[in-house]
Design a protein around this motif. Structure first.
Motif, short mmCIF file in Angstrom:
data_model
loop_
_atom_site.label_atom_id
_atom_site.label_comp_id
_atom_site.label_asym_id
_atom_site.label_seq_id
_atom_site.Cartn_x
_atom_site.Cartn_y
_atom_site.Cartn_z
N LEU A 1 0.85 -1.28 0.13
CA LEU A 1 -0.08 0.02 -0.17
C LEU A 1 0.91 1.42 -0.17
O LEU A 1 0.30 2.51 0.07
CB LEU A 1 -0.89 0.02 1.16
N ARG B 1 -14.00 -7.87 8.75
CA ARG B 1 -12.74 -7.18 9.27
C ARG B 1 -11.89 -6.94 8.04
O ARG B 1 -11.18 -6.02 7.81
CB ARG B 1 -12.17 -7.60 10.31
N PRO C 1 -10.58 -2.62 3.90
CA PRO C 1 -9.93 -1.87 2.75
C PRO C 1 -10.66 -1.88 1.48
O PRO C 1 -11.01 -0.82 0.73
CB PRO C 1 -8.75 -2.80 2.60
N LYS D 1 -4.19 6.38 2.94
CA LYS D 1 -3.94 5.54 3.85
C LYS D 1 -2.95 5.46 4.77
O LYS D 1 -1.85 5.86 4.53
CB LYS D 1 -3.68 4.10 3.21
N TRP E 1 -9.37 1.47 12.04
CA TRP E 1 -9.46 0.14 12.61
C TRP E 1 -8.11 -0.16 12.88
O TRP E 1 -6.92 0.48 12.30
CB TRP E 1 -10.13 -0.83 11.64
N HIS F 1 -4.70 -3.09 14.87
CA HIS F 1 -4.47 -4.25 15.58
C HIS F 1 -4.17 -3.76 16.89
O HIS F 1 -3.11 -3.06 17.25
CB HIS F 1 -3.24 -5.09 15.01
N HIS G 1 -5.12 1.68 11.53
CA HIS G 1 -5.08 2.01 10.03
C HIS G 1 -5.99 3.17 10.02
O HIS G 1 -7.05 2.96 10.41
CB HIS G 1 -5.27 0.72 9.39
N ASN H 1 -7.98 5.46 7.32
CA ASN H 1 -8.46 5.70 5.68
C ASN H 1 -9.39 6.98 5.45
O ASN H 1 -10.28 7.26 6.40
CB ASN H 1 -9.16 4.48 5.33
N GLU I 1 3.17 -1.24 9.64
CA GLU I 1 3.34 -2.70 9.14
C GLU I 1 3.45 -2.59 7.61
O GLU I 1 3.74 -3.60 7.10
CB GLU I 1 2.20 -3.64 9.53
N HIS I 2 3.07 -1.49 7.05
CA HIS I 2 3.02 -1.53 5.86
C HIS I 2 4.22 -1.15 4.86
O HIS I 2 4.63 -1.25 3.88
CB HIS I 2 1.94 -0.63 5.17
#
Ligand code: AKG
Length: 410
Positions: free
Chosen positions: A43, A270, A274, A285, A323, A325, A332, A334, A367-368
């Motif tokens: 992403l 869940r 995206p 993002k 949303w 973890h 995240h 958006n 993490e991206h």
């Protein structure tokens, strides 16, 4: 996303390590840049050629080389699709220690190269901890063979989705869930109300009735993965009962999956966030890590920032959602630009979001990864000394700077 446009004129699809090595040697000799590409599900524009580099796509290297059902050691080509590997080992009662929405397209080589986080990091830790060895083609074409071997796990999975009356209940809930489920807790996912509503609006099965949804401000999806089905089922059922009957309940209601289909449907909602959001416009993002207690406030502050610039509404940004973890403090965000990406929206969001993250001592990339999207912003979460050492490492392995130029480092 339609945000990154590759300029490559050539895509090479080697079938063997030797072919990868030959390609890299050939490029090194001519100083041609190479962009390694897996499933192209990133992403942050990491697998896109910025300036006519050759794309080295690993998709044709998709063989499982070996699997040992006793030790659980899997040796696979870089181009194996994550979900296919899961299917391959499932008959032996194994699962991959990584799960993410893109599992049907992303490839294990890309997962490892980016140390992808995903939905089960809480249980299995960082992916690199599960990698025993690698066979690597270095930027001069040398093959470095460091393949070796791993460990065993049998699992029984259950999940439950909870509706919460307020975000502030998340932290005490997380503490209670960790205390009650202990080592079998494998995921604890946060979904804000707007994100949930968007998923349902785009076809995901609603989990709660209209009545139950009244007053629901956010949701949590909890998964257990333990070794004993009866024990795990009892634990998660008791957890739900105790949450619903508490004197001061932290949750409004909850749904415990009763079948593999319902288990999959809760996860589909869940993992489908995206894609559902993408149907509403162009998404900006942000993948950040910050203290859990600040998740909601940071999403709200982005929305306020856009409002203050007159950019919130159907003419510009129609939604700002969050949303993530909870176990990893990974949020995240958006931001949905209804009419498409514009410089005004981008300038309102950046460096605003990066400054907020920096003030909370968080990370601009949870993490991206950094890709081509964030090298200019790396300094918000890495000191100049760290960046200098990252550059030295890169120079050591890739002195000609042919490997994915323009990515990660400023
Ligand atoms: C996730 O849903 O966990 C992701 O990593 C995707 C985040 C996004 O699409 O912004």
């Amino acid at each position: 996303m339609g945000k990154y446009h590759g300029k490559a004129t050539t895509v090479l699809r080697p079938r063997t390590t030797k072919e990868v090595s030959d390609i890299v040697k050939w490029c090194a000799k001519r100083r041609i840049g190479i962009v390694p590409q897996g499933g192209n599900t990133g992403l942050v524009g990491g697998s896109v050629s910025l300036d006519k580099e050759v794309v080295l796509n690993l998709g044709a290297m998709s063989n499982v080389r070996s699997f040992d059902p006793v030790s659980g050691i899997l040796v696979a080509d870089a181009g194996c699709i994550l979900e296919s590997l899961g299917d391959y080992i499932a008959p032996h009662n194994y699962i991959m220690p990584l799960d993410l929405g893109a599992k049907g397209s992303c490839q294990i080589g890309g997962n490892i190269a980016t140390n992808a986080g995903g939905l089960r990091l809480l249980r299995y830790g960082s992916l690199h901890g599960s990698v025993l060895g690698l066979e690597v083609v270095l930027p001069d074409g040398t093959i470095l063979d460091q393949l070796s071997t791993l460990r065993k796990d049998n699992t029984a999975t259950h999940n439950v989705m909870l509706a919460l009356p307020r975000f502030d209940n998340i932290l005490p809930l997380f503490q209670a869930v960790k205390r009650d489920l202990g080592e079998i807790l494998s995921a604890f996912e946060y979904i804000d109300r707007t994100a949930y509503d968007t998923a349902v609006a785009h076809g995901h099965a609603r989990v709660f009735t209209d009545e139950e949804m009244q007053g629901a401000q956010c949701f949590v999806l909890i998964e257990t993965s333990g070794g004993n089905n009866d024990h795990d089922e009892q634990k998660i059922t008791e957890l739900l009962e105790s949450l619903l009957t508490a004197d001061k309940p932290l949750v409004l209601t909850g749904v415990l999956s009763q079948s593999p289909a319902q288990f999959a449907s809760l996860w589909a909602l869940r993992e489908g966030l995206p894609e559902a959001l993408q149907k509403e416009g162009k998404p900006y993002k942000y993948d950040i890590s910050i203290p859990i207690a600040d998740f909601e406030r940071v999403v709200d502050s982005c929305r306020d920032q856009l409002k203050s610039r007159g950019l919130y509404g159907d003419h510009a940004v129609s939604k700002v959602v969050g949303w993530g973890h909870i176990g990893d403090g990974n949020l995240h965000i958006n931001v949905i630009a209804k009419q498409g990406y514009t410089p005004e929206i981008e300038q309102a969001l950046e460096p605003f979001i990066y400054e907020v993250v920096s003030s909370l001592k968080g990370s601009i990339s949870a993490e991206h990864g950094i890709g081509s999207m964030k090298p200019h912003a790396l300094h918000y979460s890495k000191s100049s000394a760290s960046i200098e050492w990252m550059k030295k490492l890169k120079e050591t392995f890739d002195p000609l700077n042919i490997m994915n130029p323009g990515k990660v480092l400023p």
